[in-house]
Design a protein around this motif. Sequence first.
Motif, mmCIF file in Angstrom:
data_model
loop_
_atom_site.group_PDB
_atom_site.id
_atom_site.type_symbol
_atom_site.label_atom_id
_atom_site.label_comp_id
_atom_site.label_asym_id
_atom_site.label_seq_id
_atom_site.Cartn_x
_atom_site.Cartn_y
_atom_site.Cartn_z
ATOM 1 N N MET A 197 16.517 27.116 30.834
ATOM 2 C CA MET A 197 16.006 25.758 30.728
ATOM 3 C C MET A 197 16.041 25.317 29.269
ATOM 4 N N ILE A 198 16.335 24.035 29.034
ATOM 5 C CA ILE A 198 16.396 23.499 27.681
ATOM 6 C C ILE A 198 14.984 23.419 27.115
ATOM 7 N N THR A 199 14.788 23.957 25.911
ATOM 8 C CA THR A 199 13.448 24.034 25.326
ATOM 9 C C THR A 199 13.292 23.217 24.055
ATOM 10 N N SER A 200 14.389 22.774 23.437
ATOM 11 C CA SER A 200 14.261 22.016 22.197
ATOM 12 C C SER A 200 15.575 21.314 21.904
ATOM 13 N N ILE A 201 15.497 20.363 20.972
ATOM 14 C CA ILE A 201 16.705 19.703 20.497
ATOM 15 C C ILE A 201 16.491 19.295 19.047
ATOM 16 N N SER A 202 17.527 19.437 18.247
ATOM 17 C CA SER A 202 17.541 18.963 16.871
ATOM 18 C C SER A 202 18.723 18.015 16.736
ATOM 19 N N ILE A 203 18.497 16.897 16.048
ATOM 20 C CA ILE A 203 19.493 15.832 15.992
ATOM 21 C C ILE A 203 19.657 15.381 14.546
ATOM 22 N N GLU A 204 20.901 15.169 14.150
ATOM 23 C CA GLU A 204 21.182 14.694 12.794
ATOM 24 C C GLU A 204 22.380 13.758 12.835
ATOM 25 N N ASN A 205 22.231 12.568 12.222
ATOM 26 C CA ASN A 205 23.305 11.580 12.119
ATOM 27 C C ASN A 205 23.784 11.090 13.476
ATOM 28 N N PHE A 206 22.861 10.894 14.394
ATOM 29 C CA PHE A 206 23.185 10.355 15.711
ATOM 30 C C PHE A 206 22.409 9.061 15.900
ATOM 31 N N LYS A 207 23.147 7.958 16.039
ATOM 32 C CA LYS A 207 22.562 6.627 16.201
ATOM 33 C C LYS A 207 21.550 6.346 15.079
ATOM 34 N N GLY A 208 20.297 6.014 15.412
ATOM 35 C CA GLY A 208 19.329 5.669 14.375
ATOM 36 C C GLY A 208 18.784 6.857 13.608
ATOM 37 N N ILE A 209 19.068 8.067 14.056
ATOM 38 C CA ILE A 209 18.559 9.278 13.396
ATOM 39 C C ILE A 209 19.536 9.697 12.306
ATOM 40 N N ARG A 210 19.078 9.713 11.071
ATOM 41 C CA ARG A 210 19.896 10.182 9.944
ATOM 42 C C ARG A 210 19.498 11.614 9.587
ATOM 43 N N ASP A 211 18.327 11.770 8.977
ATOM 44 C CA ASP A 211 17.852 13.101 8.626
ATOM 45 C C ASP A 211 17.458 13.861 9.883
ATOM 46 N N ARG A 212 17.598 15.149 9.834
ATOM 47 C CA ARG A 212 17.376 16.007 10.994
ATOM 48 C C ARG A 212 15.968 15.835 11.554
ATOM 49 N N VAL A 213 15.875 15.652 12.869
ATOM 50 C CA VAL A 213 14.595 15.647 13.562
ATOM 51 C C VAL A 213 14.607 16.770 14.586
ATOM 52 N N ASP A 214 13.474 17.408 14.765
ATOM 53 C CA ASP A 214 13.341 18.544 15.674
ATOM 54 C C ASP A 214 12.271 18.231 16.709
ATOM 55 N N LEU A 215 12.611 18.411 17.976
ATOM 56 C CA LEU A 215 11.661 18.215 19.057
ATOM 57 C C LEU A 215 11.633 19.471 19.915
ATOM 58 N N THR A 216 10.430 19.987 20.120
ATOM 59 C CA THR A 216 10.226 21.099 21.054
ATOM 60 C C THR A 216 9.727 20.533 22.370
ATOM 61 N N PHE A 217 10.420 20.890 23.444
ATOM 62 C CA PHE A 217 10.041 20.394 24.757
ATOM 63 C C PHE A 217 9.028 21.331 25.406
ATOM 64 N N LYS A 218 8.044 20.755 26.043
ATOM 65 C CA LYS A 218 7.053 21.480 26.833
ATOM 66 C C LYS A 218 7.298 21.191 28.309
ATOM 67 N N PRO A 219 6.527 21.800 29.220
ATOM 68 C CA PRO A 219 6.688 21.432 30.629
ATOM 69 C C PRO A 219 6.643 19.925 30.855
ATOM 70 N N ILE A 220 5.808 19.225 30.065
ATOM 71 C CA ILE A 220 5.780 17.755 30.111
ATOM 72 C C ILE A 220 5.903 17.251 28.681
ATOM 73 N N THR A 221 6.910 16.438 28.425
ATOM 74 C CA THR A 221 7.139 15.866 27.099
ATOM 75 C C THR A 221 7.162 14.351 27.220
ATOM 76 N N LEU A 222 6.389 13.679 26.372
ATOM 77 C CA LEU A 222 6.318 12.224 26.405
ATOM 78 C C LEU A 222 6.805 11.649 25.081
ATOM 79 N N LEU A 223 7.631 10.617 25.174
ATOM 80 C CA LEU A 223 8.147 9.909 24.008
ATOM 81 C C LEU A 223 7.555 8.506 24.006
ATOM 82 N N PHE A 224 6.722 8.209 23.004
ATOM 83 C CA PHE A 224 6.117 6.896 22.848
ATOM 84 C C PHE A 224 6.734 6.208 21.645
ATOM 85 N N GLY A 225 6.568 4.896 21.579
ATOM 86 C CA GLY A 225 7.035 4.141 20.424
ATOM 87 C C GLY A 225 7.419 2.734 20.804
ATOM 88 N N ALA A 226 7.553 1.888 19.808
ATOM 89 C CA ALA A 226 7.907 0.494 20.045
ATOM 90 C C ALA A 226 9.324 0.389 20.598
#
Length: 522
Positions: free
Chosen positions: A1-30
């Motif tokens: 099962m996928i447990t995390s993702i790191s993203i760099e230079n993809f669409k609006g993301i420039r500097d590397r961002v790291d997200l660890t996924f849990k059984p339930i992961t919520l993404l909030f924001g405008a």
Amino acid sequence: MITSISIENFKGIRDRVDLTFKPITLLFGANSAGKSTVLQALHYAGEVLRNHNLDADRTATGGDCIRLGGFRQFVHNHEVRRPLVLKIGLQFPHFLSFADYYRESENEWDEDSMFLELSPRTAGVELTIRWYAQLGRPFVTAYRLELDGVHAGTIECNPERKEVWIRELNDQHPLFLIPGRTEDDADDSAAWRLALSLPIALAGARDALPKTGAPLSFGAGALDGPRYRDEAEQRRREAVFSKIFLAPLECLVWDLSRFRFVGAMRALPPFGWQDSEGNEANWADGSAAWRHLVSCDETFLDTINGWLAARDKLDTGYRVRRRKVALIDQASPLWLDLTSGRAFDETEDLAHHLKGLPTATGIVLVDEKRGGLEVAPHDVGIGVSQLVPMLVACLDRVAGTDLARTVAIDTPELHLHPRQVAALGDLFIDAGLGENKHGVILETHSEHLILRLQRRIREHAKGLASTSPPITGNDVAVYHVAQQDGQTMVNRIDLDQNGDFVQPWPDDFFEIDFYERFGHAD
């Protein structure tokens, strides 16, 4: 099962961002903050590894709901000289190591134990993708592998695939060592063993890595060094290392092939819809869920109906029922006989023709509040049609296994009453922590949804009765996505054992209700 993702230079993301996924992961924001970017990175990874499509516009898992526009469009700021980096972490129950196959007492490889089950392992697969102007396409320039959190090696190549080299090879990784062997024995040293095995491993990667510009092969003599005098021994060791090096990549391809995305615009099945080979179905618009209900077993259908109708769950007042119908071609003699009344002159012939008609299965909804009246999905409020794809995606098992999948849902609260949105929190708890244990990722704006999760955490911490599986703050990951200095930033907000936020919430999301109740114009 996928447990995390790191993203760099993809669409609006420039500097590397790291997200660890849990059984339930919520993404909030405008709106337009970049929440969808995280999910779109998973879609793109699937296109790269499953479909060898590095310059993707549409994606197989996103259907018409996701349009990436091609590499030059989705690389950050459209700057094609930037390297796009995706790293995906995963966990899997089966793994290989040299030690597992080496029988020390007999000094040989044990090929019969190839599928020995070990404790769960973790891996991180990182791809670096660049645009090559001379070829007019992107290519994979590096494949980096981590095993159990420890770097194992990096493979790099140039776009013409004329030069491929190994960099940062960790020959001391625990998975690569044979018990009882030391670096003092040159022929059996881990460094030589790995170096001699890597060309074979990469040759085996030809079917797993992307075919477009991926680092796939070595030329003859690319690596020089002593070989084992026993060629059979050499081949066995090369095969084992090849499996070790490629197993995480193959597992990731498997996970991405079972990734389900349910988009925000979940459509009703077409009016009069019946299941047939001509019906296109995908998960993004919900049509695949309706098709799955046509063919699923009765136990699963009962599970879906339990969630739809039970008062302590969604309490929609409706149940799903399958109806099988016979199909008559209006140009057929039978149709003409039936409409003219002549078919009833010979009832035996009529019965024979009717039994030979092709059939199809459709879905109707049963209105329990009106005595079991059957209605079409179009005849009820659109909220019920929004619920069905989410229920099927979250509660369905991976066919023939007890393995988990990753399910992502865009705006699960769309067109739903606040009480039902809160009840969705229980659905996601059941999906992420119940019998199926799928990973659930939610792109949402719903206060009711997060409040239900916080309530269940608090209830279980205090030992209060609940119909949900046990849930703690460690089972939920909450991320706030925002724009800052022209790029997307992601901040993790933890939940404690009482379901309270550990870090302060970055905006006024939870204060809006207070402002509207008590605010006044100056």
